[in-house]
Design a protein around this motif. Structure first.
Motif, PDB file in Angstrom:
ATOM      1  N   HIS A  74      -0.048 -14.298  -5.272  1.00  0.00           N
ATOM      2  CA  HIS A  74      -0.488 -12.879  -5.931  1.00  0.00           C
ATOM      3  C   HIS A  74      -0.036 -11.809  -5.305  1.00  0.00           C
ATOM      4  O   HIS A  74       0.384 -11.955  -3.987  1.00  0.00           O
ATOM      5  N   VAL A  75       0.505 -11.031  -6.258  1.00  0.00           N
ATOM      6  CA  VAL A  75       1.033  -9.842  -5.674  1.00  0.00           C
ATOM      7  C   VAL A  75       0.512  -8.631  -6.046  1.00  0.00           C
ATOM      8  O   VAL A  75       0.130  -8.541  -7.433  1.00  0.00           O
ATOM      9  N   GLY A  76      -0.055  -7.708  -5.338  1.00  0.00           N
ATOM     10  CA  GLY A  76      -0.657  -6.563  -5.807  1.00  0.00           C
ATOM     11  C   GLY A  76      -0.180  -5.344  -5.102  1.00  0.00           C
ATOM     12  O   GLY A  76       0.317  -5.271  -3.912  1.00  0.00           O
ATOM     13  N   GLN A  77      -0.462  -4.127  -5.413  1.00  0.00           N
ATOM     14  CA  GLN A  77      -0.120  -2.731  -5.085  1.00  0.00           C
ATOM     15  C   GLN A  77      -1.373  -1.804  -5.125  1.00  0.00           C
ATOM     16  O   GLN A  77      -1.836  -1.776  -6.243  1.00  0.00           O
ATOM     17  N   LEU A  78      -1.701  -1.262  -3.937  1.00  0.00           N
ATOM     18  CA  LEU A  78      -2.623  -0.276  -4.048  1.00  0.00           C
ATOM     19  C   LEU A  78      -2.172   0.987  -3.989  1.00  0.00           C
ATOM     20  O   LEU A  78      -1.351   1.268  -2.888  1.00  0.00           O
ATOM     21  N   ILE A  79      -2.400   2.109  -4.818  1.00  0.00           N
ATOM     22  CA  ILE A  79      -1.978   3.488  -4.592  1.00  0.00           C
ATOM     23  C   ILE A  79      -3.095   4.384  -4.086  1.00  0.00           C
ATOM     24  O   ILE A  79      -4.260   4.088  -4.758  1.00  0.00           O
ATOM     25  N   ILE A  80      -2.703   5.010  -3.040  1.00  0.00           N
ATOM     26  CA  ILE A  80      -3.724   6.012  -2.468  1.00  0.00           C
ATOM     27  C   ILE A  80      -3.555   7.495  -2.928  1.00  0.00           C
ATOM     28  O   ILE A  80      -2.810   8.117  -1.967  1.00  0.00           O
ATOM     29  N   ASP A 118     -14.337   7.025  -2.200  1.00  0.00           N
ATOM     30  CA  ASP A 118     -13.102   6.054  -2.471  1.00  0.00           C
ATOM     31  C   ASP A 118     -11.912   5.836  -1.487  1.00  0.00           C
ATOM     32  O   ASP A 118     -11.171   4.906  -1.728  1.00  0.00           O
ATOM     33  N   LYS A 119     -11.980   6.929  -0.626  1.00  0.00           N
ATOM     34  CA  LYS A 119     -10.630   6.660   0.364  1.00  0.00           C
ATOM     35  C   LYS A 119     -10.855   6.614   1.667  1.00  0.00           C
ATOM     36  O   LYS A 119      -9.793   6.662   2.668  1.00  0.00           O
ATOM     37  N   ASP A 120     -11.871   6.425   2.186  1.00  0.00           N
ATOM     38  CA  ASP A 120     -12.403   5.843   3.379  1.00  0.00           C
ATOM     39  C   ASP A 120     -11.646   4.684   3.690  1.00  0.00           C
ATOM     40  O   ASP A 120     -11.596   3.671   2.941  1.00  0.00           O
ATOM     41  N   PRO A 121     -11.074   4.454   4.899  1.00  0.00           N
ATOM     42  CA  PRO A 121     -10.432   3.003   5.218  1.00  0.00           C
ATOM     43  C   PRO A 121     -11.307   1.898   5.007  1.00  0.00           C
ATOM     44  O   PRO A 121     -10.494   1.044   4.566  1.00  0.00           O
ATOM     45  N   GLU A 122     -12.572   1.845   5.444  1.00  0.00           N
ATOM     46  CA  GLU A 122     -13.211   0.755   4.889  1.00  0.00           C
ATOM     47  C   GLU A 122     -13.285   0.141   3.490  1.00  0.00           C
ATOM     48  O   GLU A 122     -13.404  -0.665   3.119  1.00  0.00           O
ATOM     49  N   VAL A 123     -13.608   1.398   2.786  1.00  0.00           N
ATOM     50  CA  VAL A 123     -13.635   1.185   1.338  1.00  0.00           C
ATOM     51  C   VAL A 123     -12.448   0.739   0.746  1.00  0.00           C
ATOM     52  O   VAL A 123     -12.414  -0.138   0.152  1.00  0.00           O
ATOM     53  N   LEU A 124     -11.216   1.309   1.361  1.00  0.00           N
ATOM     54  CA  LEU A 124      -9.757   0.724   0.905  1.00  0.00           C
ATOM     55  C   LEU A 124      -9.586  -0.578   1.247  1.00  0.00           C
ATOM     56  O   LEU A 124      -9.239  -1.453   0.687  1.00  0.00           O
ATOM     57  N   ALA A 125      -9.987  -0.780   2.544  1.00  0.00           N
ATOM     58  CA  ALA A 125      -9.931  -2.428   3.000  1.00  0.00           C
ATOM     59  C   ALA A 125     -10.853  -3.286   2.134  1.00  0.00           C
ATOM     60  O   ALA A 125     -10.256  -4.426   1.907  1.00  0.00           O
ATOM     61  N   GLU A 126     -11.927  -2.767   1.479  1.00  0.00           N
ATOM     62  CA  GLU A 126     -12.614  -3.749   0.770  1.00  0.00           C
ATOM     63  C   GLU A 126     -12.015  -3.912  -0.472  1.00  0.00           C
ATOM     64  O   GLU A 126     -11.803  -5.212  -0.996  1.00  0.00           O
ATOM     65  N   VAL A 170       0.703  -1.295   0.147  1.00  0.00           N
ATOM     66  CA  VAL A 170       0.100  -0.165   0.008  1.00  0.00           C
ATOM     67  C   VAL A 170       0.960   1.152   0.027  1.00  0.00           C
ATOM     68  O   VAL A 170       1.847   1.445   0.872  1.00  0.00           O
ATOM     69  N   ASN A 171       0.684   2.195  -1.052  1.00  0.00           N
ATOM     70  CA  ASN A 171       1.430   3.384  -1.164  1.00  0.00           C
ATOM     71  C   ASN A 171       0.802   4.686  -1.370  1.00  0.00           C
ATOM     72  O   ASN A 171      -0.449   4.264  -1.869  1.00  0.00           O
ATOM     73  N   GLY A 197      -6.452 -10.096  -9.587  1.00  0.00           N
ATOM     74  CA  GLY A 197      -6.541  -9.480 -10.912  1.00  0.00           C
ATOM     75  C   GLY A 197      -5.137  -8.862 -11.322  1.00  0.00           C
ATOM     76  O   GLY A 197      -4.031  -9.457 -11.057  1.00  0.00           O
ATOM     77  N   GLU A 198      -5.460  -7.590 -11.854  1.00  0.00           N
ATOM     78  CA  GLU A 198      -4.201  -6.693 -12.129  1.00  0.00           C
ATOM     79  C   GLU A 198      -3.283  -6.576 -10.739  1.00  0.00           C
ATOM     80  O   GLU A 198      -3.480  -6.523  -9.698  1.00  0.00           O
ATOM     81  N   PHE A 199      -2.079  -6.221 -11.277  1.00  0.00           N
ATOM     82  CA  PHE A 199      -1.009  -5.777 -10.245  1.00  0.00           C
ATOM     83  C   PHE A 199      -1.477  -4.472  -9.491  1.00  0.00           C
ATOM     84  O   PHE A 199      -1.293  -4.637  -8.073  1.00  0.00           O
ATOM     85  N   ARG A 200      -1.580  -3.518 -10.122  1.00  0.00           N
ATOM     86  CA  ARG A 200      -1.729  -2.127  -9.632  1.00  0.00           C
ATOM     87  C   ARG A 200      -2.970  -1.831  -9.597  1.00  0.00           C
ATOM     88  O   ARG A 200      -3.738  -1.748 -10.663  1.00  0.00           O
ATOM     89  N   HIS A 201      -3.646  -1.268  -8.448  1.00  0.00           N
ATOM     90  CA  HIS A 201      -4.918  -0.436  -8.565  1.00  0.00           C
ATOM     91  C   HIS A 201      -4.723   0.770  -7.965  1.00  0.00           C
ATOM     92  O   HIS A 201      -3.776   1.173  -6.997  1.00  0.00           O
ATOM     93  N   PHE A 202      -5.577   1.734  -8.151  1.00  0.00           N
ATOM     94  CA  PHE A 202      -5.718   3.130  -7.659  1.00  0.00           C
ATOM     95  C   PHE A 202      -7.211   3.336  -6.977  1.00  0.00           C
ATOM     96  O   PHE A 202      -7.730   3.046  -7.454  1.00  0.00           O
ATOM     97  N   ALA A 203      -6.868   3.958  -5.928  1.00  0.00           N
ATOM     98  CA  ALA A 203      -8.170   4.508  -5.146  1.00  0.00           C
ATOM     99  C   ALA A 203      -8.860   5.368  -5.773  1.00  0.00           C
ATOM    100  O   ALA A 203     -10.219   5.408  -5.824  1.00  0.00           O
ATOM    101  N   THR A 204      -8.027   6.158  -6.190  1.00  0.00           N
ATOM    102  CA  THR A 204      -8.547   7.445  -7.129  1.00  0.00           C
ATOM    103  C   THR A 204      -7.699   7.640  -8.208  1.00  0.00           C
ATOM    104  O   THR A 204      -6.436   7.251  -8.290  1.00  0.00           O
ATOM    105  N   GLU A 205      -8.002   8.367  -9.086  1.00  0.00           N
ATOM    106  CA  GLU A 205      -6.872   9.000 -10.363  1.00  0.00           C
ATOM    107  C   GLU A 205      -5.913   9.607  -9.809  1.00  0.00           C
ATOM    108  O   GLU A 205      -6.290  10.132  -8.608  1.00  0.00           O
ATOM    109  N   LEU A 206      -4.701   9.682 -10.313  1.00  0.00           N
ATOM    110  CA  LEU A 206      -3.592  10.425  -9.847  1.00  0.00           C
ATOM    111  C   LEU A 206      -4.072  11.840 -10.036  1.00  0.00           C
ATOM    112  O   LEU A 206      -4.643  12.237 -10.859  1.00  0.00           O
ATOM    113  N   GLU A 207      -3.582  12.766  -8.777  1.00  0.00           N
ATOM    114  CA  GLU A 207      -3.761  14.102  -9.097  1.00  0.00           C
ATOM    115  C   GLU A 207      -2.888  14.567 -10.009  1.00  0.00           C
ATOM    116  O   GLU A 207      -2.010  14.260 -10.377  1.00  0.00           O
ATOM    117  N   GLU A 208      -3.488  15.664 -11.060  1.00  0.00           N
ATOM    118  CA  GLU A 208      -2.607  16.178 -12.114  1.00  0.00           C
ATOM    119  C   GLU A 208      -1.326  16.682 -11.654  1.00  0.00           C
ATOM    120  O   GLU A 208      -0.197  16.537 -12.417  1.00  0.00           O
TER     121      GLU A 208
END
Ligand SMILES: NC(=O)c1ccc[n+]([C@@H]2O[C@H](COP(=O)([O-])OP(=O)(O)OC[C@H]3O[C@@H](n4cnc5c(N)ncnc54)[C@H](OP(=O)(O)O)[C@@H]3O)[C@@H](O)[C@H]2O)c1
Length: 224
Positions: free
Chosen positions: A176-182, A192-200, A137-138, A210-221
């Motif tokens: 399985h190896v995965g990374q969640l970006i917040i 999208d960024k409440d701890p319970e939503v992220l835990a889900e 988690v990063n 599934g995929e290796f990398r998931h994003f909680a929301t889009e990256l800020e520009e």
């Protein structure tokens, strides 16, 4: 039963993760620097009917981290899922031109040597079990360096490279190896960024593989 080990088991995402995986029947190994704090969280989780134990280790001390994981698997059962989500210290978040070698070294110990030691310790157990998941988690600086947060940007890049290579190395194994970006931080009540939503989301990453990398929301520009 198998064990879910949370490295960085605090009261925010750590506690939400413990409850989400605990609901699925996992025993919970809670790891952070403070024995008092992980014991208090374990007490709360046990009061809710879950099986939980606290283990003190600083992720910057690989021997202590390995020993904590070893004790957890002996006392609770084999570790099937490992989540690496300790909250980076303030000194890793200094601007680039104010960051010293010591600051960046500490960040690398935290974000690169810590995961390396932890994964090395649990991998064989997962192989014996015939299944496993490693979650990272990063924040957004793991994929988009930000000069205001130099230590984490440099060290998270290393952690991201390590996690991606681990994914490659596990391609033919049932691990399985995965990374969640917040991006932008955890926010209570955010859709999208409440701890319970992220835990889900992390639960689904484990369950659906599934995929290796998931994003909680889009990256800020322009985070800088
Ligand atoms: N909070 C945010 O806004 C935010 C933003 C983006 C990404 N994230 C990511 O989300 C994850 C969890 O963040 P959170 O705020 O929800 O944390 P949390 O659940 O409140 O717990 C994190 C825990 O990490 C532990 N920790 C810190 N340094 C440690 C060390 N050197 N060794 C062992 N444990 C250590 C702390 O406990 P002790 O003090 O007892 O060690 C803390 O309780 C992290 O991966 C973080 O990078 C968070």
């Amino acid at each position: 039963m198998t064990t879910f080990a949370i490295i960085g088991a605090g009261r925010n995402l750590g506690a939400a993760l413990a409850r989400r995986f605990g609901r699925e029947g996992f025993d919970l190994a809670l790891i952070s620097r403070s024995q008092e704090r992980v014991d208090a969280l374990a007490d709360d989780l046990r009061a809710e009917g879950l099986t939980a134990r606290g283990y003190a280790a600083n992720v910057r001390d690989p021997e202590a981290l390995v020993e904590a994981l070893d004790r957890a698997s002996q006392e609770l059962g084999p570790i099937e899922v490992l989540s690496y989500n300790p909250l980076p210290q303030k000194e890793f978040l200094r601007p680039l031109l104010e960051s010293t070698v010591a600051d960046v070294r500490a960040a690398i110990e935290f974000s690169v040597y810590g995961p390396l030691a932890a994964v090395h310790q649990v991998l064989q157990g997962m192989r014996v079990l015939g299944r496993g998941t490693v979650l990272f988690v990063n924040g957004g600086s793991a994929v988009q360096p930000v000069q205001h947060f130099a230590g984490t940007s440099i060290a998270f890049a290393g952690e991201t490279a390590y996690a991606e290579m681990l994914r490659q190395a596990m391609a033919d194994e049932p691990i399985h190896v995965g990374q969640l970006i917040i991006p932008g931080g955890i926010i209570a009540g955010h859709p999208d960024k409440d701890p319970e939503v992220l835990a889900e989301k992390l639960w689904r990453m484990h369950a659906e593989r599934g995929e290796f990398r998931h994003f909680a929301t889009e990256l800020e520009e322009q985070p800088y």
